[in-house]
Design an enzyme around this catalytic site. Structure first.
Site, PDB file in Angstrom:
ATOM      1  N   TYR A 142       0.850  -1.187   0.000  1.00 46.61           N
ATOM      2  CA  TYR A 142       0.000   0.000   0.000  1.00 46.61           C
ATOM      3  C   TYR A 142       0.884   1.234   0.000  1.00 46.61           C
ATOM      4  O   TYR A 142       1.741   1.394   0.853  1.00 46.61           O
ATOM      5  CB  TYR A 142      -0.896  -0.026   1.240  1.00 46.61           C
ATOM      6  CG  TYR A 142      -1.968   1.036   1.296  1.00 46.61           C
ATOM      7  CD1 TYR A 142      -3.269   0.751   0.911  1.00 46.61           C
ATOM      8  CD2 TYR A 142      -1.692   2.321   1.767  1.00 46.61           C
ATOM      9  CE1 TYR A 142      -4.281   1.703   0.984  1.00 46.61           C
ATOM     10  CE2 TYR A 142      -2.691   3.287   1.849  1.00 46.61           C
ATOM     11  CZ  TYR A 142      -3.978   2.972   1.462  1.00 46.61           C
ATOM     12  OH  TYR A 142      -4.971   3.917   1.537  1.00 46.61           O
ATOM     13  N   GLY A 143       0.677   2.108  -1.010  1.00 47.29           N
ATOM     14  CA  GLY A 143       1.435   3.353  -1.065  1.00 47.29           C
ATOM     15  C   GLY A 143       0.609   4.474  -0.478  1.00 47.29           C
ATOM     16  O   GLY A 143       0.493   4.633   0.728  1.00 47.29           O
ATOM     17  N   SER A 215      -0.048  10.060  -3.514  1.00 47.95           N
ATOM     18  CA  SER A 215       0.520   8.863  -4.120  1.00 47.95           C
ATOM     19  C   SER A 215       2.019   8.838  -3.834  1.00 47.95           C
ATOM     20  O   SER A 215       2.617   9.855  -3.505  1.00 47.95           O
ATOM     21  CB  SER A 215       0.247   8.813  -5.631  1.00 47.95           C
ATOM     22  OG  SER A 215       0.736   9.976  -6.282  1.00 47.95           O
ATOM     23  N   GLY A 275       2.555  -5.197  -7.108  1.00 48.79           N
ATOM     24  CA  GLY A 275       2.759  -5.976  -5.895  1.00 48.79           C
ATOM     25  C   GLY A 275       2.725  -7.476  -6.075  1.00 48.79           C
ATOM     26  O   GLY A 275       2.849  -8.222  -5.096  1.00 48.79           O
ATOM     27  N   LEU A 277       4.900  -9.404  -7.607  1.00 45.76           N
ATOM     28  CA  LEU A 277       6.219 -10.032  -7.584  1.00 45.76           C
ATOM     29  C   LEU A 277       6.949  -9.775  -6.274  1.00 45.76           C
ATOM     30  O   LEU A 277       7.979 -10.396  -6.011  1.00 45.76           O
ATOM     31  CB  LEU A 277       7.079  -9.517  -8.750  1.00 45.76           C
ATOM     32  CG  LEU A 277       6.578  -9.845 -10.152  1.00 45.76           C
ATOM     33  CD1 LEU A 277       7.476  -9.183 -11.197  1.00 45.76           C
ATOM     34  CD2 LEU A 277       6.532 -11.354 -10.367  1.00 45.76           C
ATOM     35  N   GLY A 278       6.425  -8.884  -5.463  1.00 42.66           N
ATOM     36  CA  GLY A 278       7.093  -8.527  -4.221  1.00 42.66           C
ATOM     37  C   GLY A 278       6.801  -7.088  -3.872  1.00 42.66           C
ATOM     38  O   GLY A 278       5.874  -6.471  -4.401  1.00 42.66           O
ATOM     39  N   ILE A 280       8.279  -3.244  -3.655  1.00 41.38           N
ATOM     40  CA  ILE A 280       9.312  -2.271  -4.023  1.00 41.38           C
ATOM     41  C   ILE A 280       9.648  -1.441  -2.789  1.00 41.38           C
ATOM     42  O   ILE A 280       8.772  -0.823  -2.177  1.00 41.38           O
ATOM     43  CB  ILE A 280       8.821  -1.362  -5.166  1.00 41.38           C
ATOM     44  CG1 ILE A 280       8.567  -2.185  -6.434  1.00 41.38           C
ATOM     45  CG2 ILE A 280       9.837  -0.252  -5.447  1.00 41.38           C
ATOM     46  CD1 ILE A 280       7.877  -1.404  -7.537  1.00 41.38           C
ATOM     47  N   TYR A 486      -7.817  11.608 -22.360  1.00 45.91           N
ATOM     48  CA  TYR A 486      -8.303  11.438 -20.988  1.00 45.91           C
ATOM     49  C   TYR A 486      -9.758  11.918 -20.928  1.00 45.91           C
ATOM     50  O   TYR A 486     -10.027  13.115 -20.991  1.00 45.91           O
ATOM     51  CB  TYR A 486      -7.417  12.264 -20.056  1.00 45.91           C
ATOM     52  CG  TYR A 486      -7.530  11.962 -18.589  1.00 45.91           C
ATOM     53  CD1 TYR A 486      -6.547  11.212 -17.953  1.00 45.91           C
ATOM     54  CD2 TYR A 486      -8.579  12.451 -17.814  1.00 45.91           C
ATOM     55  CE1 TYR A 486      -6.612  10.967 -16.579  1.00 45.91           C
ATOM     56  CE2 TYR A 486      -8.657  12.203 -16.460  1.00 45.91           C
ATOM     57  CZ  TYR A 486      -7.668  11.461 -15.847  1.00 45.91           C
ATOM     58  OH  TYR A 486      -7.728  11.208 -14.497  1.00 45.91           O
TER      59      TYR A 486
END
Length: 568
Positions: A142-143, A215, A275, A277-278, A280, A486
């Site tokens: 979670y960022g 973020s 998330g 693969l692991g 950061i 957008y």
């Protein structure tokens, strides 16, 4: 390195919406906005009462964390950094996608994370991951929680205990290599904190997504973020030169050097992996010296087609290197004008009269100042001389494509308010109106067709649903071959029971148009679960199989944010 924040000092969203509790969208000082809301989506803001969320009215299901796991987490990060409070669990169980916010406001808490854990180092992250694997738990990195693609939301069918790993305590710029123009930075740093630390040393990373204030660097890398200044500084894959990832087998490291990877790029595998693969823990990013002069200039075109030609010419120019270029179509220009505050000073009233005079002049020249006129913003950075030279070149390009120069005043207002839009979505939801976005990347040769077809798809769907609606669009993130479109849309849902069905019908029609025309399912909003239905159409069956194989091989127990990007 400064003292670490405590877990409860880490910035977080309000439980039911975007950002801080005391920051909200106001319309009482924007006289044109209630008129637009009434005309476009049928909402009378002055006669309807907003629905204010209240967490206390909901029953929060108890967590499922076994005592053995709680003890292990406490040993790994300290008891004060293991939080099982209901509000924290609710906040960390939902991103900021529209379905997430609708469900959280409705008290749809069928599956919450069971605990929120705040590590302070890569070693603590590794200790938590070891426990997850030993106990067969689920870990969701979670960022800032700003994901609008479902990337941090646990699967409702997941029976195993779910840990939300909040990296917000890991927020330091570790070192800056002045010669290389590289900075080592911990992954949990929020955008404003990153810029504050870099600016103090005369540097900037130049990455400013719409979610900038809520973020993190790790989140940007994990979701392939793009910032509004990507014309100059690049997308996140251009900015992040090296990574450290805590993986089930150890720590994966990619080197921040030219020609970094031999064979298939491990670095590229990690970027956008959400998330799976692991975790950061650190990124080495390229940084740039702060420019002595920065200026945003506004321009106006008679319509979208003239504007796109102007944007294309700027992108292809060998002499112009803007920081960003942006073009709003007619409906978005109309929306932007509705957000102008009522002038409260003599200077403001004079500016309003000047604008009225300009629009009257343009109407006399045959411009449609209500529905077609398209505003554009271009940002210039550099020395005073370089900025003036660039502005003169762009002015000529704009003029040769039928546009006029408005000047720095409107551009400065845009630059000051560019991160405020998410608060408007919360405001609309208070009145039972959905407001959301769809973004895509396409080649210059397909932009106009894509623009028209997306509008057709949205309004045809709204007609079928018997609902009013409003859509607008801007072009941003220019590249040699194409750009990002957008789209923003809004409509009132007919009932809470049908709300999400109506939302997915509208959004699905636009998303399907993207992939049908060979554009990407999303330019910079990740995949998560919200864009997953189109992933195979986007990257192909073989590509999907390759991605599934990557995740399955590195996470055979499906302990790492399972279900995101591709289904099992």
């Amino acid at each position: 390195m400064s003292d670490r924040l405590s877990a409860r000092e880490v910035k977080r969203h309000k439980w039911w919406g975007w950002g801080l509790d005391d920051v909200t969208f106001r319309y009482d000082n924007k006289p044109a906005f209630p008129v637009l809301a009434k005309n476009k989506v049928g909402v009378d803001l002055d006669s309807q009462q907003p629905v204010v969320p209240d967490l206390s009215v909901f029953e929060i299901p108890a967590g499922r964390l076994p005592q053995e796991v709680r003890s292990g987490l406490t040993a790994a990060v300290g008891a004060e950094n293991v939080i099982e409070d209901d509000e924290y669990r609710v906040i960390h169980s939902f991103g900021r996608s529209l379905p997430d916010l609708f469900r959280v406001r409705a008290g749809d808490f069928a599956r919450l994370v069971d605990v929120v854990v705040y590590p302070a180092s890569e070693e603590e992250v590794a200790a938590v991951l070891r426990l997850v694997l030993e106990q067969d738990l689920v870990l969701i990195p979670y960022g800032g929680g700003s994901s609008i693609s479902g990337s941090v939301t646990p699967d409702v069918a997941e029976q195993r205990p779910v840990i939300s790993l909040n990296l917000g305590r890991m927020r330091e710029v570790v070192e800056i290599d002045d010669t290389a123009g590289l900075a080592r930075v911990e992954a949990g740093v929020y955008g404003p904190d990153l810029e504050e630390q870099l600016n103090a040393e005369g540097w900037t990373v130049g990455h400013f997504p719409d979610s900038f204030t809520y973020s993190t660097l790790g989140g940007w890398a994990a979701t392939r973020s793009s910032g509004m200044q990507s014309d100059k500084y690049g997308d996140i894959e251009d900015i992040v030169r090296g990574l450290r990832l805590v993986h089930p087998d150890g720590v994966a490291v990619t080197k921040p050097i030219p020609g970094r990877d031999s064979g298939p790029s491990v670095h590229e595998m990690i970027l956008g992996s959400e998330g799976r693969l692991g975790v950061i823990t650190e990124a080495t990013v390229q940084v740039h010296r702060l420019a002595p002069v920065r200026q945003v200039i506004a321009y106006m075109y008679p319509d979208w087609e003239h504007g796109i030609r102007g944007m294309h010419a700027i992108a292809r120019s060998t002499d112009v290197t803007p920081t960003f270029t942006r073009l709003s179509d007619g409906p978005e220009t109309e929306f932007s004008l509705s957000m102008v505050k009522e002038p409260s000073s003599t200077k403001g009233r004079v500016a309003a009269k000047v604008q009225d005079g300009l629009f009257a002049y343009l109407r006399s020249k045959g411009w449609d100042t209500t529905n077609e006129m398209s505003i554009s913003y271009v940002c210039f950075e550099g020395s005073k001389e370089a900025v003036e030279q660039q502005k003169a070149l762009v002015k000529k390009i704009v003029k040769s494509n039928g546009g006029i120069t408005l000047g720095a005043g409107p551009g400065a207002i845009y630059d000051q308010k560019k991160f405020d839009t998410p608060y408007l979505r919360d405001f609309l939801m208070d009145y039972q109106v959905f407001g959301d976005v769809c973004d895509t990347g396409a080649t210059w040769s397909r932009l106009n067709e894509l623009h028209a077809r997306a509008y057709q798809a949205f309004y045809a769907t709204q007609e079928e649903q018997g609902l009013p609606g409003f859509m607008f669009c801007h072009m941003s993130h220019s590249y040699h071959a194409g750009a990002c479109l957008y789209f923003t849309f809004a409509f009132p849902y007919s009932s809470k029971q049908q709300a999400l069905q109506q939302y997915y019908a509208a959004k699905g029609a636009v998303q399907q148009t993207f992939v049908d025309l060979g554009a990407t399912v999303s330019h910079h909003h990740a995949v998560g679960t919200e864009h997953q239905p189109w992933i195979t159409e986007d990257i192909g069956e073989v590509g999907t199989r390759m991605v599934k194989g990557l995740f399955a091989d590195n996470d055979p127990g499906r302990n790492l944010n399972p279900g995101k990007v591709v289904s099992p």
